[in-house]
Design an enzyme around this catalytic site. Structure first.
Site, short mmCIF file in Angstrom:
data_model
loop_
_atom_site.label_atom_id
_atom_site.label_comp_id
_atom_site.label_asym_id
_atom_site.label_seq_id
_atom_site.Cartn_x
_atom_site.Cartn_y
_atom_site.Cartn_z
N CYS A 152 0.84 -1.21 0.00
CA CYS A 152 0.00 0.00 0.00
C CYS A 152 0.88 1.26 0.00
CB CYS A 152 -0.94 0.00 1.21
SG CYS A 152 -2.00 1.45 1.22
N GLY B 99 0.24 -6.35 -12.15
CA GLY B 99 0.51 -5.02 -12.65
C GLY B 99 0.28 -4.90 -14.14
C1 FMN Z 1 -8.07 1.99 -5.67
C2 FMN Z 1 -7.07 0.91 -5.42
C3 FMN Z 1 -7.08 0.25 -4.22
C4 FMN Z 1 -6.16 -0.77 -3.96
N1 FMN Z 1 -6.22 -1.44 -2.77
C5 FMN Z 1 -5.40 -2.50 -2.55
C6 FMN Z 1 -5.51 -3.28 -1.36
O1 FMN Z 1 -6.34 -3.02 -0.47
N2 FMN Z 1 -4.66 -4.33 -1.21
C7 FMN Z 1 -3.73 -4.65 -2.17
O2 FMN Z 1 -2.99 -5.62 -2.00
N3 FMN Z 1 -3.60 -3.94 -3.29
C8 FMN Z 1 -4.42 -2.87 -3.51
N4 FMN Z 1 -4.31 -2.15 -4.66
C9 FMN Z 1 -3.27 -2.53 -5.64
C10 FMN Z 1 -3.81 -3.53 -6.66
O3 FMN Z 1 -4.17 -4.73 -6.02
C11 FMN Z 1 -2.75 -3.85 -7.71
O4 FMN Z 1 -1.62 -4.38 -7.06
C12 FMN Z 1 -2.32 -2.63 -8.51
O5 FMN Z 1 -3.41 -1.84 -8.89
C13 FMN Z 1 -1.53 -3.06 -9.76
O6 FMN Z 1 -2.28 -3.95 -10.54
P1 FMN Z 1 -3.11 -3.42 -11.83
O7 FMN Z 1 -2.13 -2.63 -12.66
O8 FMN Z 1 -3.59 -4.69 -12.46
O9 FMN Z 1 -4.19 -2.55 -11.30
C14 FMN Z 1 -5.18 -1.13 -4.93
C15 FMN Z 1 -5.18 -0.43 -6.15
C16 FMN Z 1 -6.10 0.56 -6.41
C17 FMN Z 1 -6.05 1.28 -7.74
#
Ligand code: FMN
Length: 312
Positions: free
Chosen positions: A91, A193
């Site tokens: 986070c 990601g």
């Molecule tokens: C609004 C938001 C909230 C997120 N909350 C969490 C969370 O509570 N726990 C977590 O492990 N990752 C959280 N993430 C990260 C995502 O799980 C992920 O690792 C990150 O967005 C990258 O993956 P993506 O490019 O597929 O979105 C959050 C991301 C966003 C955008």
């Protein structure tokens, strides 16, 4: 995903198929055991044998650094029926990081080790303990040490968001680093990601050297993405089909969350959908200033004849 992939979106997304498991929004652990109702609020699926309505197991995620409190809250999550416990070391929030939670711990591999070990030791041996990390805080210098610390602490698997905290959410995700991590640890590494499409999945999988991925925002914008990855189907659901899901989502939040959050939640999802569905842009312009749920209802819930037969 905190404030985004809540129980309602988890229900809708997992109903499209393709998911082995999903993770809850994080439960913030400070320095004491939390009451059951906190877990039930963040992860209502615990009242349904820890599964979404379509039967996908949900794993509660904890965020914190206080060893005794992490251990006791992990025990509570397990006792309430969580399918494993995930620990958040990714986070980027300044508030969370200021209190030594989330990605800030990536500056101290020893702390990652102790937190994972405390959670591992608190749980039965057959309960999955996993962790989620980024490539680092400011840079990737401690990346391999952090991965090794998570493994040494006793995690069964780890998900790696292929960016540092400093890189935030900006593209690209550095999938090549995941291959380096994989060759440094024995436990499975789940790639995360910037997987927005089936083609991204194949590229990420080839570069990172694993078939296991976690979908983030891609799943929010394309609820059917996991199912399509599994069937190698590149055709995304069209707007008419997505519009029906939006009606379902609206009906679900109207009955399942306090009225004051209704319009905000639907706007948040439409804001994501308009990034990939041009017609959602028109809808977005219609709804973005609406505060009253009844006014929103008039727009989100068109009569069925407005929806093409093919999408019904
Ligand atoms: C609004 C938001 C909230 C997120 N909350 C969490 C969370 O509570 N726990 C977590 O492990 N990752 C959280 N993430 C990260 C995502 O799980 C992920 O690792 C990150 O967005 C990258 O993956 P993506 O490019 O597929 O979105 C959050 C991301 C966003 C955008």
């Amino acid at each position: 995903m905190e404030g985004l992939a809540d129980v309602h979106l988890r229900r809708l997304i997992t109903a499209q198929g393709g998911y082995d498991w999903v993770v809850s929004e994080f439960v913030r652990v400070v320095d004491r055991p939390l009451p059951d109702h906190v877990f039930h609020t963040i992860c209502p699926e615990l009242l349904n044998a820890g599964k979404t309505a379509s039967g996908t197991p949900v794993r509660v995620q904890l965020l914190g650094n206080h060893l005794e409190a992490m251990a006791s809250n992990a025990r509570t999550a397990a006792a309430l029926g969580s399918h494993g416990v995930d620990i958040n070391f990714g986070c980027p929030s300044k508030t969370v990081n200021r209190s030594q939670g989330g990605a800030i711990l990536l500056r101290e591999p020893e702390s990652l080790f102790r937190v994972v070990e405390a959670v591992r030791n608190a749980l039965p041996a057959d309960m999955t303990v996993s962790a989620k990390m980024r490539l680092g805080f400011d840079d990737t210098r401690l990346m391999l040490d952090n991965a090794a610390a998570i493994e040494a602490g006793g995690a069964c698997e780890m998900t790696v968001h292929a960016r540092t905290r400093a890189q935030g959410y900006a593209p690209p995700a550095h999938w090549d680093e995941l291959a380096r991590i994989r060759s440094h640890v024995q436990i499975p590494v789940i790639a995360n990601g910037d997987i927005w499409s089936v083609a991204d999945y194949h590229r990420c999988s080839a570069i990172a050297g694993t078939q296991d991925v976690m979908l983030g925002r891609g799943a929010v914008r394309h609820p059917d993405l996991a199912r399509r990855i599994r069937s190698d189907d590149h055709a995304t659901a069209d707007w008419a089909a997505t519009r029906l899901l939006l009606m379902e989502f609206w009906a679900d939040i109207r009955t399942g969350m306090p009225r004051k959050h209704h319009t905000g939640r639907v706007k948040q999802w439409v804001n994501h959908l308009r990034q990939v569905h041009p017609p959602a842009e028109t809808l977005w312009r219609e709804i973005r200033t609406i505060q009253c749920p009844d006014a929103m209802d008039q727009i989100i819930r068109p009569s069925l004849h407005d929806v093409p037969k093919s999408a019904r």
